[in-house]
Design an enzyme around this catalytic site. Structure first.
Site, PDB file in Angstrom:
ATOM      1  N   GLU A   1     136.157 -59.954 116.825  1.00  0.00           N
ATOM      2  CA  GLU A   1     136.194 -59.269 115.536  1.00  0.00           C
ATOM      3  C   GLU A   1     137.583 -59.487 114.967  1.00  0.00           C
ATOM      4  O   GLU A   1     138.591 -59.134 115.594  1.00  0.00           O
ATOM      5  CB  GLU A   1     135.906 -57.777 115.684  1.00  0.00           C
ATOM      6  CG  GLU A   1     135.858 -57.078 114.329  1.00  0.00           C
ATOM      7  CD  GLU A   1     135.600 -55.590 114.457  1.00  0.00           C
ATOM      8  OE1 GLU A   1     136.436 -54.811 113.975  1.00  0.00           O
ATOM      9  OE2 GLU A   1     134.561 -55.219 115.037  1.00  0.00           O
TER      10      GLU A   1
ATOM     11  N   CYS B   1     140.629 -52.752 110.714  1.00  0.00           N
ATOM     12  CA  CYS B   1     140.085 -54.016 110.203  1.00  0.00           C
ATOM     13  C   CYS B   1     138.910 -53.798 109.257  1.00  0.00           C
ATOM     14  O   CYS B   1     138.594 -54.681 108.455  1.00  0.00           O
ATOM     15  CB  CYS B   1     139.685 -54.932 111.352  1.00  0.00           C
ATOM     16  SG  CYS B   1     138.625 -54.151 112.576  1.00  0.00           S
TER      17      CYS B   1
END
Length: 517
Positions: A254, A288
C-alpha cells in the site's frame, strides 16, 4: 497521563530478535511531543536478519502443522489482550508518533478488527475447496493452500501497530512465520504488540522484530523472505517491487495517495464540512488515505469553505495523553520540512492560505496548524505530490462531471470520499472513481474498517490488497489436485486414438452440462 516509564521500554527492548543486542549500536527514540529522549533501541544488522529467518523457518514448519483452529485460538487471545491493554498501547503510540489519542486508538481498533475477522474466517478460507473439474463426476478437482514460508513485513511510522501487526495476523493464521522491520522512529509500537502475541501463546520465533535502517535490515528482509508486505512511499515501493521481481517472490504494497473528496451542490454541507475535518487532519494528515484535495460544486463552494474553516478554528492541538486533542504533532523535523515546503511554494506561486499555515512551536517542536489552501494550480508542489501532512486544497468546479474528471486526474488511486444529495448518487459517483476504496458520506474510516472487503490502491498507490479474503490468500500458495475417478484422457482400451480425439470435445461439452462436480 504521560509517556510510559523507562521500565516499560527496558522490558520491551529485550524482545528484539538480535542475538547480542548489547553488542549493537543503538538509536535514540524520542518523545515526539517534547523532542526529549525516551529510550534507545539496538540497531540490527543483515546477520541479525539472516539469523531471525533461520529460526523462523524452523519454527514455521511446526506451526504450519498445527490445525488452523489452534492458530486462531492464539490470535483471538491476542485480540483480547489488545483490548485489555489498549491504554498502554495508546500511550506508546502517542509517545513514539506524536499523534492524538483518537488516532492512536485507530491503530488499536484496526488490530482488534483484523484479528476478529480473520479468526472467524480463516478456517473456511484455508480449507480445501472442491471446484468444477474438466469432466465433472469423472474427475475430482480440489484446490489446496500451503503457506509461503516466512513473510517479510516492512512497516511505516504513521500507523505502526496496524501496519505491522494487522498485516502479520493473516500471515500467521495462514501458517507462515513473520520477520518485521518496524520503522526506526517507532520500534516500540511493534514490540509492545509482539509482547502480547507471545503472552497469547505465539512462539517468539514466529514473529521476529528486527529494528534497523531500511538500507540494511529492509534489504536483508527482501533478500530472505518468501513474500514481502510493504507500506510506504510509491518510490520505495517501486524499488522493492523490482527487487522482489528479481527473486520471483510475491509482493504486496500500500503506497502513496493524493486522495480526493467530491462535494455536490445538493449534499448535506454542514455534515460534509464537519466530516472533512477528520478526513483531512486525522493523525495530522499523516495518513495515506487522508483527503488532500476537495472538489466542491461552485454554487456551494463558498458556503462549504466557510463551514469547514469555522470547524478548523475550533480544533484543539495539544500534547495530551487523553482524548482532549483533535490533532497531534507531525512526527519529525523532516516531515515538517516537507509540509512547510509545500505551503510556502504554494504561497509563492499565488495560492491563498485561508486557514492555518503556521508552525506551532509553542505546543511542541513539530506541530503545524491544520491548513487550507485555495487557488492551487498544477505548477505548485502540493497540487499533485503527496504532502502527508495537515494541508488540503479546495477547488471549486462547475459540475459533478468536472469533479470526477479532476479527481481521477492523478497518478495515485488509493482512497476517495463522496458527498452527494442521495446515497444512490454518491454510489454512482463512487463507481466512476479510479481508487481502491471510496467512502460515501464518510472520509476514509468506513472502507478501511470494513475488514471483510479488500483495501489497497490502483495506479501508483499500490499492488495487491490487505483485508478480506485476498488479505490472507496472498500469503498462501494455491495447489490444484485433480484426480481421475473413472478415466483419464487416454483412449479407453479398444477405442482407436483418432476416434477418441474426434469424440473428446463433444464429450467434454456434454459432461460439463451435467449437475455436480
Amino acid at each position: 497521563m504521560s509517556a510510559p516509564p523507562a521500565a516499560v521500554f527496558d522490558r520491551l527492548r529485550k524482545l528484539v530478535a538480535i542475538d547480542d543486542p548489547g553488542a549493537r549500536e543503538t538509536k535514540t527514540v524520542t518523545e515526539v511531543f517534547t523532542g526529549n529522549d525516551l529510550t534507545t533501541i539496538p540497531v540490527g544488522t543483515a546477520d541479525d536478519v539472516v539469523a531471525a529467518f533461520q529460526r523462523a523457518r524452523a519454527a514455521q514448519v511446526r506451526w504450519a502443522e498445527r490445525p488452523v483452529k489452534e492458530r486462531c485460538v492464539i490470535i483471538d487471545r491476542f485480540r483480547e489482550l489488545v483490548a485489555d491493554r489498549r491504554d498502554h498501547l495508546m500511550d506508546i503510540a502517542q509517545a513514539e508518533t506524536g499523534k492524538a489519542r483518537s488516532a492512536a486508538q485507530e491503530d488499536v481498533l484496526d488490530m482488534i478488527a483484523n484479528a476478529r475477522y480473520y479468526t472467524k474466517e480463516a478456517a473456511d478460507l484455508l480449507a480445501p475447496k472442491r471446484v468444477q473439474a474438466l469432466l465433472p463426476g469423472i474427475v475430482k478437482t480440489v484446490v489446496n493452500h500451503h503457506p509461503k514460508g516466512v513473510i517479510g513485513v516492512i512497516a511505516p511510522w504513521n500507523y505502526p501497530m496496524a501496519l505491522s501487526i494487522s498485516d502479520a495476523i493473516p500471515a500467521l493464521l495462514a501458517g507462515n512465520a513473520v520477520v518485521v522491520k518496524p520503522d526506526s522512529l517507532t520500534p516500540f509500537c511493534t514490540l509492545a504488540n509482539a509482547e502480547l502475541l507471545y503472552d497469547a501463546g505465539l512462539p517468539p520465533e514466529l514473529f521476529a522484530v528486527v529494528p534497523g535502517p531500511g538500507s540494511v535490515v529492509g534489504s536483508a528482509i527482501v533478500d530472505n523472505c518468501d513474500y514481502l508486505m510493504f507500506t510506504g512511499s510509491s518510490a520505495t515501493g517501486a524499488t522493492l517491487a523490482e527487487q522482489c521481481g528479481r527473486r520471483l517472490i510475491g509482493f504486496s504494497a500500500e503506497l502513496g495517495g493524493k486522495n480526493p473528496m467530491i462535494v455536490t451542490k445538493d449534499a448535506d454541507l454542514p455534515r460534509a464540512a464537519k466530516a472533512a475535518l477528520r478526513a483531512c487532519f486525522s493523525n495530522a494528515g499523516q495518513l495515506c488515505i487522508a483527503i488532500e484535495r476537495i472538489y466542491v460544486e461552485r454554487e456551494v463552494a463558498e458556503q462549504f469553505t466557510a463551514a469547514f474553516t469555522a470547524h478548523i478554528r475550533g480544533m484543539t492541538l495539544s500534547t495530551a495523553y487523553d482524548f482532549s486533542a483533535d490533532m497531534g504533532s507531525l512526527i519529525s523535523e523532516d516531515q515538517m520540512k516537507t509540509v512547510v515546503g509545500h505551503v510556502e511554494d504554494a504561497k509563492a506561486k499565488g495560492a491563498k492560505v485561508i486557514a492555518g499555515g503556521h508552525k506551532r512551536p509553542d505546543i511542541g517542536p513539530t506541530f503545524f496548524e491544520p491548513t487550507v489552501l485555495t487557488d492551487v494550480t498544477d505548477e505548485m508542489d502540493c497540487a499533485r505530490n503527496e504532502t502527508f501532512g495537515p494541508v488540503v486544497s479546495i477547488y471549486p468546479v462547475d459540475s459533478v462531471e468536472e469533479a470526477i474528471e479532476k479527481a481521477n486526474d492523478s497518478e495515485y488511486g488509493l482512497n476517495a470520499s463522496v458527498w452527494a444529495g442521495s446515497k444512490a448518487q454518491g454510489e454512482a459517483i463512487a463507481a466512476r472513481l479510479r481508487t481502491g476504496t471510496v467512502n460515501v458520506d464518510e472520509g476514509y474510516a468506513l472502507a478501511f474498517g470494513s475488514t471483510a472487503a479488500p483495501m489497497g490502491g490502483m495506479k501508483s498507490s499500490g499492488v495487491g490488497r490487505r483485508h478480506g479474503p485476498e488479505g490472507i490468500l496472498k500469503y498462501l500458495e494455491s495447489q490444484t489436485v485433480a484426480t481421475a475417478r473413472v478415466i483419464n484422457l487416454d483412449p479407453p482400451l479398444g477405442v482407436p486414438k483418432a476416434l477418441w480425439q474426434k469424440a473428446l470435445i463433444p464429450m467434454v461439452q456434454a459432461v460439463q452440462k451435467l449437475p455436480g462436480r
